[in-house]
Write a protein that holds these residues in place. Structure first.
Motif, mmCIF file in Angstrom:
data_model
loop_
_atom_site.group_PDB
_atom_site.id
_atom_site.type_symbol
_atom_site.label_atom_id
_atom_site.label_comp_id
_atom_site.label_asym_id
_atom_site.label_seq_id
_atom_site.Cartn_x
_atom_site.Cartn_y
_atom_site.Cartn_z
ATOM 1 N N GLY A 145 0.813 -1.208 0.000
ATOM 2 C CA GLY A 145 0.000 0.000 0.000
ATOM 3 C C GLY A 145 0.841 1.250 0.000
ATOM 4 O O GLY A 145 2.012 1.245 0.386
ATOM 5 N N ILE A 146 0.238 2.325 -0.428
ATOM 6 C CA ILE A 146 0.926 3.605 -0.532
ATOM 7 C C ILE A 146 0.918 4.302 0.823
ATOM 8 O O ILE A 146 -0.041 4.176 1.593
ATOM 9 C CB ILE A 146 0.249 4.488 -1.617
ATOM 10 N N ASP A 147 1.972 5.029 1.106
ATOM 11 C CA ASP A 147 1.978 5.875 2.295
ATOM 12 C C ASP A 147 0.858 6.909 2.161
ATOM 13 O O ASP A 147 0.583 7.379 1.055
ATOM 14 C CB ASP A 147 3.333 6.586 2.415
ATOM 15 N N PRO A 148 0.192 7.249 3.253
ATOM 16 C CA PRO A 148 -0.908 8.215 3.156
ATOM 17 C C PRO A 148 -0.543 9.500 2.411
ATOM 18 O O PRO A 148 -1.380 10.069 1.715
ATOM 19 C CB PRO A 148 -1.256 8.494 4.626
ATOM 20 N N SER A 149 0.718 9.903 2.509
ATOM 21 C CA SER A 149 1.125 11.144 1.838
ATOM 22 C C SER A 149 1.116 11.017 0.322
ATOM 23 O O SER A 149 1.065 12.022 -0.389
ATOM 24 C CB SER A 149 2.533 11.549 2.302
ATOM 25 N N GLY A 150 1.146 9.770 -0.188
ATOM 26 C CA GLY A 150 1.162 9.572 -1.636
ATOM 27 C C GLY A 150 -0.173 9.128 -2.202
ATOM 28 O O GLY A 150 -0.285 8.817 -3.388
ATOM 29 N N CYS A 151 -1.189 9.121 -1.354
ATOM 30 C CA CYS A 151 -2.497 8.597 -1.765
ATOM 31 C C CYS A 151 -3.078 9.365 -2.949
ATOM 32 O O CYS A 151 -3.518 8.767 -3.936
ATOM 33 C CB CYS A 151 -3.441 8.655 -0.574
ATOM 34 N N LEU A 152 -3.071 10.679 -2.874
ATOM 35 C CA LEU A 152 -3.662 11.485 -3.937
ATOM 36 C C LEU A 152 -2.979 11.233 -5.271
ATOM 37 O O LEU A 152 -3.636 11.156 -6.314
ATOM 38 C CB LEU A 152 -3.598 12.966 -3.572
ATOM 39 N N GLY A 153 -1.663 11.080 -5.253
ATOM 40 C CA GLY A 153 -0.931 10.853 -6.493
ATOM 41 C C GLY A 153 -1.362 9.582 -7.207
ATOM 42 O O GLY A 153 -1.525 9.569 -8.434
#
Length: 245
Positions: A145-153
């Motif tokens: 899974g993606i780190d929350p900081s990269g979710c939008l990307g």
């Protein structure tokens, strides 16, 4: 009186889960119909899945490509299959080709797997595939899974560059013991708020798949729209031999 069969126990357990889902949904100000229950049948035989299907359930989930590819053709076509968890990019073609009634992939954790799924859907000429972006809310290196900081990307990549995928929402796996704290759920809620604000989406159009056997009621109370229930319905998982994704 004869002892209940394993199959009968699973149907009884399903009814109990649905009752608990209804109560949790009501506590959250929603109805049971607004919550999807994905019965995760990993390691369980087709005969047991069929019993739960015959009781009226239609959403089922699997964690291993080979297992879902083996099971799906043996079961009714109106099942809505979910592939849950980490998917190796080189297995995307096998998964899509082997399960024509695959309803959703939970979840996409990087651009590479999104691209492979998009290409596989295109090559098969099937309708767009619903996907959830997987967010690593617990910060564990062992979790996909993606780190929350990269979710939008990742969400923007799926929406803008993967025309054969339909972004449907976000999901998280949870902690090592497959339970999550309210903080994990809150992290996913915050990701949804960020994504929806940036993309101009209504939050009720962005699903939240969070909550499993040990924590699904708390997840629903906090806003989950989809819960993944395995052992509470089907009993302990049976690993006769090492499974591979």
């Amino acid at each position: 009186m004869a002892a209940p069969t394993v199959e009968g126990a699973a149907v009884t357990a399903l009814r109990s889960v649905l009752h608990r889902v209804r109560q949790a949904a009501e506590r959250s100000g929603r109805t049971q119909e607004q919550i999807r229950v994905v019965a995760v049948s990993k390691t369980k035989p087709v005969s047991l899945i069929r019993q739960v299907y015959d009781a009226g359930h239609r959403s089922f989930g699997e964690n291993y490509v080979q297992e879902i590819v083996d099971k799906a053709p043996q079961l009714p076509e109106d099942i809505k299959w979910h592939f849950v968890g980490h998917l190796q990019s080189n297995k995307a073609k096998t998964l899509l080709g082997g399960v024509p009634n695959l309803d959703m992939v939970e979840g996409v954790g990087n651009e590479k797997i999104a691209n492979h799924l998009d290409k596989a859907v295109s090559n098969l000429g099937r309708k767009p595939l619903k996907v959830l972006v997987q967010v690593n809310t617990s910060g564990e290196e062992s979790k996909s899974g993606i780190d929350p900081s990269g979710c939008l990307g990742i969400v923007e990549h799926v929406r803008l560059r993967c025309p054969n995928l339909e972004f449907s929402g976000l999901m998280t796996i949870g902690m090592p013991d497959y339970t999550s704290t309210p903080e994990n759920f809150r992290t996913l809620l915050n990701c949804r708020a960020e994504v929806c604000k940036a993309l101009g989406m209504a939050e009720d159009q962005c699903e939240l798949s969070m909550g499993m056997s040990g924590d699904f009621e708390k997840a629903i109370e906090m806003g989950s729209t989809s819960v993944r229930i395995g052992s509470t319905i089907f009993g302990p998982r049976e690993y006769a031999k090492k499974q591979q994704n």
